[in-house]
Scaffold this motif. Structure first.
Motif, PDB file in Angstrom:
ATOM      1  N   GLN A 107      37.767  58.087  40.471  1.00 50.24           N
ATOM      2  CA  GLN A 107      38.383  56.765  40.656  1.00 50.24           C
ATOM      3  C   GLN A 107      37.507  55.931  41.574  1.00 50.24           C
ATOM      4  OE1 GLN A 107      42.673  56.148  41.024  1.00 50.24           O
ATOM      5  NE2 GLN A 107      42.324  54.964  42.881  1.00 50.24           N
ATOM      6  N   GLU A 109      37.272  52.160  43.535  1.00 51.38           N
ATOM      7  CA  GLU A 109      38.009  50.966  43.965  1.00 51.38           C
ATOM      8  C   GLU A 109      37.040  49.832  44.254  1.00 51.38           C
ATOM      9  OE1 GLU A 109      40.964  51.272  46.904  1.00 51.38           O
ATOM     10  OE2 GLU A 109      41.913  53.054  46.063  1.00 51.38           O
ATOM     11  N   GLU A 178      39.534  45.762  35.282  1.00 50.82           N
ATOM     12  CA  GLU A 178      40.161  47.038  35.600  1.00 50.82           C
ATOM     13  C   GLU A 178      40.348  47.848  34.332  1.00 50.82           C
ATOM     14  OE1 GLU A 178      43.117  47.525  38.939  1.00 50.82           O
ATOM     15  OE2 GLU A 178      44.467  47.639  37.215  1.00 50.82           O
ATOM     16  N   THR A 197      37.798  55.631  36.489  1.00 51.61           N
ATOM     17  CA  THR A 197      38.981  54.770  36.555  1.00 51.61           C
ATOM     18  C   THR A 197      38.688  53.680  37.581  1.00 51.61           C
ATOM     19  OG1 THR A 197      40.418  56.645  36.043  1.00 51.61           O
ATOM     20  CG2 THR A 197      41.460  54.677  36.966  1.00 51.61           C
ATOM     21  N   LYS A 199      39.658  50.572  39.630  1.00 50.61           N
ATOM     22  CA  LYS A 199      40.827  49.851  40.140  1.00 50.61           C
ATOM     23  C   LYS A 199      40.346  48.607  40.877  1.00 50.61           C
ATOM     24  CE  LYS A 199      44.798  50.263  43.258  1.00 50.61           C
ATOM     25  NZ  LYS A 199      45.489  51.129  44.254  1.00 50.61           N
ATOM     26  N   ASN A 201      41.373  45.795  43.370  1.00 55.62           N
ATOM     27  CA  ASN A 201      42.355  45.387  44.364  1.00 55.62           C
ATOM     28  C   ASN A 201      42.436  43.867  44.419  1.00 55.62           C
ATOM     29  OD1 ASN A 201      43.197  47.989  45.561  1.00 55.62           O
ATOM     30  ND2 ASN A 201      41.026  48.144  46.047  1.00 55.62           N
TER      31      ASN A 201
END
Length: 531
Positions: A107, A109, A178, A197, A199, A201
């Motif tokens: 993941q 971010e 995303e 993945t 993500k 924000n």
């Protein structure tokens, strides 16, 4: 990673269901009479519905790749065939099962409106193989060329065969970016990939873009934000001509130092600044996995360079350009080239004899356009832009110190009045104390046209006389040092140096000199030359 896959086939006759796996010779067969209903079996055929049957394959691996056929077995009647029947099979569907090998799942971010840099690592034997990116269930985006950046919409990719990695850069992130990405390499059988993945924000609490200036040969500090919630590695990178933020080369890293300031903020210092350091830097945080490194870039700095010269000195302004512009005309302008207010200094195709103070050299082997200006004057101060067609280098700021330095003595407890003559009425007047002029103006200003009173410092203007006066009251011994009176207009900064010596205790006669109008010292002038 091992998983299960379920395949459902539809038919209209209530007959014996058959599932074939075609893998060389022989053909492997699974039918509803042979199928085990145990959930532990590799293949599980379920034939409980009137119009379809389902085959589940457990613990998928590369061995299960291949072509599968499904059909119905019958003996000519509408009933299910018996064990002694002579039967034939009608094929309903052929399906090719591709099984991809997932290297890892990570993941990442990132933040709205910012950028992310991802590096995917693959086994050495696949260095020369073609790489790809795939988002969600969309088509693969192939990297058709190696060892150069390839753009597909917002995604930029670089297949680096020397390191065996695929680099991916996405800037100006939005919520639409995303999703789940596959960073993969094609193999002889199928492909390998790392699942990412991403993500995004929504909250952007990081500092906005900043502009910083550095004096050549000095040190500059860049304040950087990074996410606090993860153990991360502090990261800084520099944009190239394609606006892709690339890591600082190992030969340059030794001039970069990192230190924590406050929670979520660190400082990146660059020592011995040179012309090559001008550009746009991104700060952020780096996280590492076995097969993937990601950098979430959170804020940027536009770093311009400042050169300080005294009247009468010379200066060299170096302008690197892209090799594709070798035969194009290069420009040096005071102000941004091709705008109404820009002043053309010289072009690469001009004869500099027209102005003996300016010479030019275009080194096509080094892709470097150099302009030399001699016998500088105060009016030469300003921001200079290099341009080729519509490509611009960041401006270089030239500050000029006038020849007329001033020395003044005063006594502890007394006051000093410093009168500075300015050239242009619309200019900003400044008075500051720092050894480095660019820091003096930006961070060390005591008083200015916009802030006329600051503790013991006060500024008054006499516009008609072209003078502004700075008064320092209640002098202390530590007030001794170097000061500057300055004039700024449209990025043009001209300075006059002031040396103030504060000595001893104030005597009775000093008090009278400072307070009595008829005996008051006239002060001293920071006189800037006329334009």
């Amino acid at each position: 990673m091992r998983a299960a896959i379920t395949i459902t086939f539809f038919f209209t006759l209530c007959l014996m269901s058959v599932f074939y796996r075609v893998k060389g010779d022989p053909v492997l067969v699974l039918n509803s009479s042979q199928s085990s209903q145990s959930s532990e079996e590799k293949f599980n055929l379920t034939d409980r519905e009137k119009d379809h049957f389902t085959v589940t394959i457990r613990n998928i691996s590369a061995e299960e790749r291949g072509v599968y056929l499904c059909g119905v077995e019958r003996d000519g009647s509408d009933d299910r065939p018996s064990k002694t029947s002579i039967t034939h099979i009608t094929f309903i569907k052929e399906i090719e099962l591709n099984v991809s090998s997932q290297i890892s799942s990570v993941q990442v971010e990132a933040y709205i409106s910012k950028a992310v840099f991802i590096t995917c690592k693959f086994p050495q034997e696949f260095i020369e193989n073609k790489k790809f990116i795939q988002k969600d269930s969309s088509e693969k985006i192939p990297v058709d060329e190696q060892n150069r950046w390839v753009r597909h919409d917002k995604v930029l990719m670089y297949d680096d065969t020397s390191e065996g990695v695929l680099k991916v850069f996405i800037r100006d992130l939005t919520a639409a970016d995303e999703g789940t990405y596959r960073c993969g390499v094609n193999t002889a059988d199928d492909h390998l990939f790392t699942e990412i993945t991403l993500k995004i924000n929504q909250a952007d609490h990081f500092h906005a873009s900043n502009e910083s200036a550095a004096v050549i040969g000095e040190r500059v500090k860049l304040s950087c934000s990074y996410p606090e919630k993860h153990e991360t590695i502090k990261h800084i990178c520099k944009e190239n001509n394609e606006k892709i933020c690339q890591s600082i080369s190992s030969s340059e890293k030794q001039r970069f130092e990192f230190s924590d300031s406050t929670a979520g903020v660190f400082t990146a210092s660059i020592s011995n600044v040179s012309l090559r350091d001008a550009g746009v830097y991104w700060c952020g945080a780096e996280t590492r996995d076995t097969y993937l490194t990601s950098v979430s870039l959170t804020n940027n700095h536009q770093l311009t360079l400042t050169m300080i010269r005294r009247e009468g000195d010379s200066v060299e302004i170096k302008c690197p350009y892209d090799e594709n512009h070798t035969k194009e005309i290069k420009h040096l302008c005071k102000g941004k080239c091709f705008t109404p207010d820009a002043q053309n200094i010289i072009r690469s195709d001009e004869d500099y004899v027209k102005n003996p103070k300016i010479s030019v050299k275009d080194d096509t082997a080094l892709n470097l356009f150099t302009v030399t200006m001699t016998d500088l004057r105060a009016e030469d101060a300003g921001k200079y832009w290099c341009a080729v067609k519509d490509a611009f280098n960041l401006p270089i700021e030239l500050m000029i110190i006038t020849k007329d330095a001033v020395t003044h003595e005063a006594s502890v407890g007394g006051s000093a009045s410093i009168s500075c003559k300015h050239i242009r009425n619309q200019a900003q007047r400044l008075f500051c104390r720092r050894d480095q002029l660019n820091i003096c103006v930006r961070d060390g200003v005591h008083v200015s046209s916009n802030n006329r009173t600051n503790g013991r410092f006060s500024l008054t203007e006499e516009t008609s006389a072209g003078v502004f006066t700075v008064k320092i009251s209640n002098l202390r011994a530590e007030d001794s040092g170097k000061y500057w009176c300055a004039e700024e207009s449209s990025g043009s900064l001209i300075f006059t140096e002031v040396q103030l010596h504060v000595t001893g205790e104030m005597t009775t006669s000093d008090t009278k000199r400072e307070t009595s109008p008829e005996k008051e010292k006239p002060g001293f002038f920071c006189q800037l030359p006329e334009a």
